[in-house]
Design an enzyme around this catalytic site. Structure first.
Site, PDB file in Angstrom:
ATOM      1  N   HIS A   1      -0.198 -11.187   1.472  1.00 12.45           N
ATOM      2  CA  HIS A   1      -1.173 -10.695   1.091  1.00 12.45           C
ATOM      3  C   HIS A   1      -1.445 -11.596   0.147  1.00 12.45           C
ATOM      4  O   HIS A   1      -2.010 -11.678  -0.239  1.00 12.45           O
ATOM      5  CB  HIS A   1      -0.150  -9.766   0.357  1.00 12.45           C
ATOM      6  CG  HIS A   1      -1.460  -8.734   0.048  1.00 12.45           C
ATOM      7  ND1 HIS A   1      -0.654  -6.934   0.601  1.00 12.45           N
ATOM      8  CD2 HIS A   1      -2.963  -8.634  -0.467  1.00 12.45           C
ATOM      9  CE1 HIS A   1      -1.837  -6.784   0.000  1.00 12.45           C
ATOM     10  NE2 HIS A   1      -2.997  -7.234  -0.220  1.00 12.45           N
TER      11      HIS A   1
ATOM     12  N   TYR B   1       1.257  -0.772  -0.408  1.00  9.41           N
ATOM     13  CA  TYR B   1      -0.092  -0.134  -0.223  1.00  9.41           C
ATOM     14  C   TYR B   1       0.708   1.170   0.342  1.00  9.41           C
ATOM     15  O   TYR B   1       0.486   2.648  -0.014  1.00  9.41           O
ATOM     16  CB  TYR B   1      -1.302  -0.034   1.245  1.00  9.41           C
ATOM     17  CG  TYR B   1      -1.673  -0.732   1.735  1.00  9.41           C
ATOM     18  CD1 TYR B   1      -2.248  -1.962   0.703  1.00  9.41           C
ATOM     19  CD2 TYR B   1      -2.600  -1.639   2.474  1.00  9.41           C
ATOM     20  CE1 TYR B   1      -3.316  -3.085   0.611  1.00  9.41           C
ATOM     21  CE2 TYR B   1      -3.988  -1.975   2.221  1.00  9.41           C
ATOM     22  CZ  TYR B   1      -3.945  -2.916   1.503  1.00  9.41           C
ATOM     23  OH  TYR B   1      -4.538  -4.232   1.656  1.00  9.41           O
TER      24      TYR B   1
END
Length: 267
Positions: free
Chosen positions: A97, A39
């Protein structure tokens, strides 16, 4: 500390927007903050948390290891770098992830490295994200179900992911729903709006309440204080069986997170 049912997601939030969102969320009462290495906002999340005045022990902090750090020699150093950015000695939960694309790094290698990070005290709990039924079973075979705190997956009224969520339940794996508001598409849905009117609620609150009632954790994001506060109120809404049945009919398999070259073969 078990995983809170309600938190703030920070996907797509950058720079000052990320800092402001986390700051406002903490001030509004959020105590779960979800970020990830990819991110690019861990430093802003860490700064907002440090500036908030909320004791670190009161906040459940989650980050995720990106696919370029799965190898045994990279995973722990990458998490240590995340901890520096987050200004903390330990996160509460660290997730893989995405499963390694085409198994470029064997699951055994990166899950054992993740378990090692926990053993070193870098993270209190570990889990996975975007794992399919077969991958979840493989992970359970490597770590044991009790070691997998959650499988964070896309779940919203238009992608209810029933096979995977039902399987996770039978294996004792908690589910965290991301994109629960389907990038805001729930706000324009006629059925959800009708349910919302019945409850004197917003469509976003209804979608979040729908997920919460199924036992999922939710991590909606927003940059607006009013929306952050409004989303929190979903926890006090109880949908009846008829509401749940009507929302169940909205499933159309509409997957929004499906990155080419990374996404697995979905169930």
């Amino acid at each position: 500390m078990s995983t809170p049912a309600f938190g703030l997601g920070t996907f797509r939030l950058k720079d000052q927007a990320a800092y402001d969102s986390v700051s406002q969320a903490l001030d509004a009462g959020y105590r779960l903050i979800d970020t990830a290495q990819i991110y690019g906002n861990e430093a802003e999340v860490g700064r907002a948390l440090a500036d908030s005045g909320v004791p670190r022990r009161d906040v459940f902090l989650t980050t995720k290891i990106w696919i370029d750090s799965f190898s045994r020699d990279k995973l722990v150093p990458s998490l240590k770098e995340s901890l520096k950015k987050l200004r903390t000695e330990q996160v509460d939960l660290t997730l893989i992830h995405w499963p390694s694309p085409k198994d470029q790094v064997p699951m055994q290698e990166y899950l054992e490295a993740l378990a090692d990070a926990k053993a070193q005290g870098l993270t209190r709990a570990i889990g996975v994200s975007n794992f399919t039924i077969a991958q979840l079973d493989q992970a359970i075979g490597i770590l044991g179900a009790k070691e997998i705190a959650t499988n964070q997956i896309e779940v919203h009224p238009f992608l209810q992911n029933r096979k995977l969520t039902a399987h996770a339940r039978t294996r004792g794996i908690h589910v965290t729903s991301y994109m629960t508001l389907a990038y805001g598409k729930v706000i324009d849905d006629a059925v959800i709006n009708e349910v919302a009117r019945r409850h004197g609620a917003t469509p976003a609150q209804v979608a979040l309440a729908w997920a919460l009632q199924q036992g999922y954790a939710v991590i909606p994001s927003s940059t607006k204080r009013a929306n952050l506060e409004g989303n929190l109120k979903a926890q006090s809404i109880t949908l009846d069986d008829e509401d749940m049945k009507r929302i169940a009919t909205l499933d159309r398999g509409e997957r929004l997170a499906n990155p080419e070259g990374i996404a697995p073969a979905w169930d």
